[in-house]
Design a protein around this motif. Structure first.
Motif, PDB file in Angstrom:
ATOM      1  N   PHE A 116       0.838  -1.201   0.000  1.00 25.43           N
ATOM      2  CA  PHE A 116       0.000   0.000   0.000  1.00 25.43           C
ATOM      3  C   PHE A 116       0.875   1.254   0.000  1.00 25.43           C
ATOM      4  O   PHE A 116       0.602   2.210  -0.736  1.00 25.43           O
ATOM      5  N   ALA A 117       1.917   1.255   0.819  1.00 23.23           N
ATOM      6  CA  ALA A 117       2.833   2.397   0.857  1.00 23.23           C
ATOM      7  C   ALA A 117       3.438   2.644  -0.515  1.00 23.23           C
ATOM      8  O   ALA A 117       3.562   3.792  -0.966  1.00 23.23           O
ATOM      9  N   GLN A 118       3.810   1.575  -1.198  1.00 21.35           N
ATOM     10  CA  GLN A 118       4.438   1.704  -2.509  1.00 21.35           C
ATOM     11  C   GLN A 118       3.459   2.209  -3.557  1.00 21.35           C
ATOM     12  O   GLN A 118       3.754   3.148  -4.298  1.00 21.35           O
ATOM     13  N   ILE A 119       2.285   1.598  -3.622  1.00 20.34           N
ATOM     14  CA  ILE A 119       1.378   1.806  -4.751  1.00 20.34           C
ATOM     15  C   ILE A 119       0.373   2.931  -4.523  1.00 20.34           C
ATOM     16  O   ILE A 119       0.068   3.695  -5.442  1.00 20.34           O
ATOM     17  N   ALA A 120      -0.135   3.063  -3.303  1.00 21.73           N
ATOM     18  CA  ALA A 120      -1.162   4.074  -3.025  1.00 21.73           C
ATOM     19  C   ALA A 120      -0.592   5.320  -2.358  1.00 21.73           C
ATOM     20  O   ALA A 120      -1.088   6.429  -2.568  1.00 21.73           O
ATOM     21  N   GLY A 121       0.440   5.147  -1.529  1.00 22.26           N
ATOM     22  CA  GLY A 121       1.024   6.283  -0.826  1.00 22.26           C
ATOM     23  C   GLY A 121       1.324   5.941   0.621  1.00 22.26           C
ATOM     24  O   GLY A 121       0.726   5.014   1.188  1.00 22.26           O
ATOM     25  N   ALA A 122       2.216   6.679   1.230  1.00 24.77           N
ATOM     26  CA  ALA A 122       2.596   6.411   2.619  1.00 24.77           C
ATOM     27  C   ALA A 122       1.395   6.520   3.554  1.00 24.77           C
ATOM     28  O   ALA A 122       1.271   5.774   4.527  1.00 24.77           O
ATOM     29  N   LEU A 179      -6.012  -0.680  -1.837  1.00 26.16           N
ATOM     30  CA  LEU A 179      -6.761   0.184  -0.914  1.00 26.16           C
ATOM     31  C   LEU A 179      -7.774  -0.636  -0.128  1.00 26.16           C
ATOM     32  O   LEU A 179      -7.924  -0.468   1.092  1.00 26.16           O
ATOM     33  N   GLU A 180      -8.476  -1.533  -0.803  1.00 25.97           N
ATOM     34  CA  GLU A 180      -9.451  -2.393  -0.143  1.00 25.97           C
ATOM     35  C   GLU A 180      -8.792  -3.188   0.984  1.00 25.97           C
ATOM     36  O   GLU A 180      -9.310  -3.270   2.100  1.00 25.97           O
ATOM     37  N   LYS A 181      -7.633  -3.763   0.679  1.00 28.78           N
ATOM     38  CA  LYS A 181      -6.923  -4.575   1.672  1.00 28.78           C
ATOM     39  C   LYS A 181      -6.442  -3.723   2.840  1.00 28.78           C
ATOM     40  O   LYS A 181      -6.552  -4.128   4.005  1.00 28.78           O
ATOM     41  N   ASN A 182      -5.953  -2.528   2.561  1.00 33.46           N
ATOM     42  CA  ASN A 182      -5.436  -1.680   3.638  1.00 33.46           C
ATOM     43  C   ASN A 182      -6.565  -1.122   4.502  1.00 33.46           C
ATOM     44  O   ASN A 182      -6.383  -0.899   5.702  1.00 33.46           O
ATOM     45  N   CYS A 183      -7.735  -0.889   3.903  1.00 30.83           N
ATOM     46  CA  CYS A 183      -8.895  -0.472   4.701  1.00 30.83           C
ATOM     47  C   CYS A 183      -9.291  -1.590   5.671  1.00 30.83           C
ATOM     48  O   CYS A 183      -9.620  -1.331   6.839  1.00 30.83           O
ATOM     49  N   LYS A 184      -9.254  -2.821   5.215  1.00 32.67           N
ATOM     50  CA  LYS A 184      -9.556  -3.950   6.099  1.00 32.67           C
ATOM     51  C   LYS A 184      -8.506  -4.049   7.208  1.00 32.67           C
ATOM     52  O   LYS A 184      -8.823  -4.384   8.346  1.00 32.67           O
ATOM     53  N   ALA A 185      -7.261  -3.742   6.864  1.00 33.86           N
ATOM     54  CA  ALA A 185      -6.204  -3.752   7.878  1.00 33.86           C
ATOM     55  C   ALA A 185      -6.474  -2.695   8.941  1.00 33.86           C
ATOM     56  O   ALA A 185      -6.279  -2.934  10.141  1.00 33.86           O
ATOM     57  N   ALA A 186      -6.937  -1.522   8.514  1.00 36.14           N
ATOM     58  CA  ALA A 186      -7.250  -0.457   9.468  1.00 36.14           C
ATOM     59  C   ALA A 186      -8.397  -0.858  10.388  1.00 36.14           C
ATOM     60  O   ALA A 186      -8.383  -0.557  11.593  1.00 36.14           O
ATOM     61  N   LEU A 187      -9.397  -1.544   9.849  1.00 35.83           N
ATOM     62  CA  LEU A 187     -10.518  -2.012  10.670  1.00 35.83           C
ATOM     63  C   LEU A 187     -10.067  -3.098  11.636  1.00 35.83           C
ATOM     64  O   LEU A 187     -10.542  -3.171  12.773  1.00 35.83           O
ATOM     65  N   LEU A 188      -9.144  -3.937  11.183  1.00 40.11           N
ATOM     66  CA  LEU A 188      -8.580  -4.959  12.061  1.00 40.11           C
ATOM     67  C   LEU A 188      -7.815  -4.309  13.208  1.00 40.11           C
ATOM     68  O   LEU A 188      -7.860  -4.770  14.350  1.00 40.11           O
ATOM     69  N   ALA A 189      -7.122  -3.202  12.913  1.00 40.58           N
ATOM     70  CA  ALA A 189      -6.375  -2.483  13.953  1.00 40.58           C
ATOM     71  C   ALA A 189      -7.312  -1.917  15.013  1.00 40.58           C
ATOM     72  O   ALA A 189      -6.960  -1.849  16.202  1.00 40.58           O
ATOM     73  N   LEU A 190      -8.512  -1.508  14.613  1.00 36.99           N
ATOM     74  CA  LEU A 190      -9.486  -1.001  15.581  1.00 36.99           C
ATOM     75  C   LEU A 190      -9.999  -2.124  16.488  1.00 36.99           C
ATOM     76  O   LEU A 190     -10.371  -1.879  17.631  1.00 36.99           O
ATOM     77  N   ALA A 191      -9.988  -3.358  15.962  1.00 35.85           N
ATOM     78  CA  ALA A 191     -10.476  -4.503  16.738  1.00 35.85           C
ATOM     79  C   ALA A 191      -9.390  -5.152  17.580  1.00 35.85           C
ATOM     80  O   ALA A 191      -9.677  -5.787  18.592  1.00 35.85           O
ATOM     81  N   ASP A 192      -8.119  -5.003  17.167  1.00 29.87           N
ATOM     82  CA  ASP A 192      -7.014  -5.657  17.866  1.00 29.87           C
ATOM     83  C   ASP A 192      -5.839  -4.690  17.967  1.00 29.87           C
ATOM     84  O   ASP A 192      -5.226  -4.336  16.956  1.00 29.87           O
ATOM     85  N   PRO A 193      -5.492  -4.246  19.176  1.00 32.61           N
ATOM     86  CA  PRO A 193      -4.423  -3.251  19.358  1.00 32.61           C
ATOM     87  C   PRO A 193      -3.037  -3.759  18.969  1.00 32.61           C
ATOM     88  O   PRO A 193      -2.099  -2.967  18.867  1.00 32.61           O
ATOM     89  N   ALA A 194      -2.894  -5.066  18.712  1.00 33.11           N
ATOM     90  CA  ALA A 194      -1.597  -5.592  18.293  1.00 33.11           C
ATOM     91  C   ALA A 194      -1.247  -5.163  16.870  1.00 33.11           C
ATOM     92  O   ALA A 194      -0.073  -5.160  16.481  1.00 33.11           O
ATOM     93  N   VAL A 195      -2.258  -4.788  16.095  1.00 32.67           N
ATOM     94  CA  VAL A 195      -2.036  -4.392  14.698  1.00 32.67           C
ATOM     95  C   VAL A 195      -1.523  -2.960  14.640  1.00 32.67           C
ATOM     96  O   VAL A 195      -2.189  -2.027  15.113  1.00 32.67           O
ATOM     97  N   LYS A 196      -0.342  -2.790  14.059  1.00 32.49           N
ATOM     98  CA  LYS A 196       0.278  -1.467  13.977  1.00 32.49           C
ATOM     99  C   LYS A 196       0.650  -1.144  12.528  1.00 32.49           C
ATOM    100  O   LYS A 196       1.016  -2.031  11.762  1.00 32.49           O
ATOM    101  N   PRO A 197       0.575   0.136  12.154  1.00 33.68           N
ATOM    102  CA  PRO A 197       1.006   0.507  10.798  1.00 33.68           C
ATOM    103  C   PRO A 197       2.525   0.490  10.667  1.00 33.68           C
ATOM    104  O   PRO A 197       3.250   0.460  11.669  1.00 33.68           O
ATOM    105  N   ILE A 198       2.992   0.523   9.448  1.00 36.20           N
ATOM    106  CA  ILE A 198       4.418   0.656   9.176  1.00 36.20           C
ATOM    107  C   ILE A 198       4.857   2.048   9.616  1.00 36.20           C
ATOM    108  O   ILE A 198       4.074   3.008   9.577  1.00 36.20           O
ATOM    109  N   THR A 199       6.090   2.191  10.046  1.00 33.36           N
ATOM    110  CA  THR A 199       6.558   3.494  10.505  1.00 33.36           C
ATOM    111  C   THR A 199       6.494   4.521   9.374  1.00 33.36           C
ATOM    112  O   THR A 199       6.593   4.171   8.189  1.00 33.36           O
ATOM    113  N   TRP A 200       6.349   5.768   9.754  1.00 35.20           N
ATOM    114  CA  TRP A 200       6.270   6.861   8.773  1.00 35.20           C
ATOM    115  C   TRP A 200       7.486   6.857   7.859  1.00 35.20           C
ATOM    116  O   TRP A 200       7.364   6.996   6.631  1.00 35.20           O
ATOM    117  N   LEU A 201       8.661   6.664   8.430  1.00 39.74           N
ATOM    118  CA  LEU A 201       9.899   6.694   7.641  1.00 39.74           C
ATOM    119  C   LEU A 201       9.949   5.544   6.645  1.00 39.74           C
ATOM    120  O   LEU A 201      10.260   5.747   5.457  1.00 39.74           O
TER     121      LEU A 201
END
Length: 356
Positions: free
Chosen positions: A261-267, A314-336
């Motif tokens: 997602f970072a590569q294709i859609a944006g950071a 984008l579809e996959k990353n949106c699902k990842a964001a929803l998973l993060a809301l359900a489980d605090p273990a899910v973290k995004p890649i660092t900004w850098l």
């Protein structure tokens, strides 16, 4: 396996992976062991749909050397590591398949059902995150592979690695992996991925296409699309789905949970309010998508194929964001790391794909 056999096996596996929806565009890679000292692997930046036998690359297992000409996949070190650790393995497949990618975000081993254990063994291990193509990725994957007898490893924030005695078995492993991960995730949050099920994505509509195709596009999406200008916006799609709508309503910003997602859609991409005038001129140069709260998303690229790829990730990353809301273990890649991957992709990898 002899070279000609390997070529046939890699080509057939590549076609099957596309047909099964486990890979798309240039994502992922396939290899088969050739003799005792080399392996044949798919090239870097070549879409599977147009892959030719003469583009496959024979790589030396010891020093990773290869003939001049077509470059092998940047993940060749990952494949070499599997062949070195598992002498019986004859095929390695690396995918960015949706449910396995999401399950890898949890950072914990996934239990395997009784039905799936014949192929996948007892658990699906997770390797810690490493940037694509780096020593860290190989080292982390190697640790996970060597620590158990599993036939697949989830690569955190990245994808999955499957390996079997031959290409046919490895394809079965990849399919079963998606089933196991889908069932495990269903207990945490509804993230169904099969076409026709609740949560599956709908067909995107091209804003830059025929006038007759635009009737189903919300007026707000058309208004915001008209405010985005630039050569990089030659093909723009409107896309909406349950996951995209829920993410647009619950988030103020969508970060990268997955490195593709970072590569294709944006950071990271913006979430704009309906009726907002906050869409910035030149936004299309920094990302390839945005979410419109309660409406859907806009995805753009230079070609329709590339815009479809943005929709998929984008579809996959949106699902990842929803998973993060359900489980605090899910973290995004660092900004850098996210910005670094975006920069490298735009300057190098996407140009290889464009030449294919």
């Amino acid at each position: 396996m002899e070279l000609e056999q390997a070529k046939k096996a890699v080509m057939e596996a590549s076609k099957q992976l596309v047909a099964l929806g486990l890979v798309a565009r240039t994502w992922g890679n396939v290899s088969c062991r050739v003799g005792e000292g080399s392996f044949l692997i798919t090239p870097s930046g070549k879409p599977y749909e147009h892959l030719q036998k003469d583009q496959l690359v024979l790589v030396d297992l010891e020093d990773l050397s290869y003939p001049k000409g077509v470059k092998p996949s940047s993940e060749k070190k990952l494949h070499r590591e599997v062949y070195a650790l598992k002498k019986e393995i004859g095929c390695v497949i690396h995918t960015h398949q949706e449910m396995a990618s999401l399950a890898g975000l949890l950072g914990r081993d996934i239990p395997v059902s009784k039905q799936g254990s014949a192929l996948l063994k007892e658990t699906i291990p997770v390797a810690e995150y490493g940037l694509p193509g780096t020593r860290s990725l190989v080292k982390n994957a190697s640790h996970a592979i060597g620590a158990n007898n599993a036939r697949t490893v989830l690569l955190a924030n990245h994808g999955a690695l499957c390996f079997g005695l031959d290409a046919a078995e490895t394809l079965k492993i990849a399919r079963q992996l998606e089933i196991e991960c889908r069932e495990y995730l269903a207990e945490l949050v509804p993230l169904k991925g099969k076409e026709g099920e609740a949560g599956s994505r709908s067909m995107p509509v091209e804003i830059t296409g025929l006038e007759s195709d635009k009737a189903s596009i919300p007026a707000e999406a058309m208004r915001i699309a008209s405010s985005l200008k630039g050569e990089e916006l030659r093909t723009m799609l409107f896309h909406s789905s349950p996951a995209v709508l829920e993410a647009s309503n619950k988030l103020t910003l969508l970060p990268s949970y997955l490195d593709d997602f970072a590569q294709i859609a944006g950071a990271r991409i913006a979430v704009v309010d309906s009726g907002s005038d906050s869409v910035r001129h030149g936004m299309g140069k920094n990302c390839n998508a945005l979410l419109i709260r309660g409406v859907g998303s806009l995805c753009w690229a230079a070609t329709r194929a590339d815009a479809d790829a943005v929709v998929m990730i984008l579809e996959k990353n949106c699902k990842a964001a929803l998973l993060a809301l359900a489980d605090p273990a899910v973290k995004p890649i660092t900004w850098l790391d996210a910005h670094l991957m975006r920069f490298v992709y735009q300057k190098k990898y996407s140009k290889l794909a464009g030449k294919a």
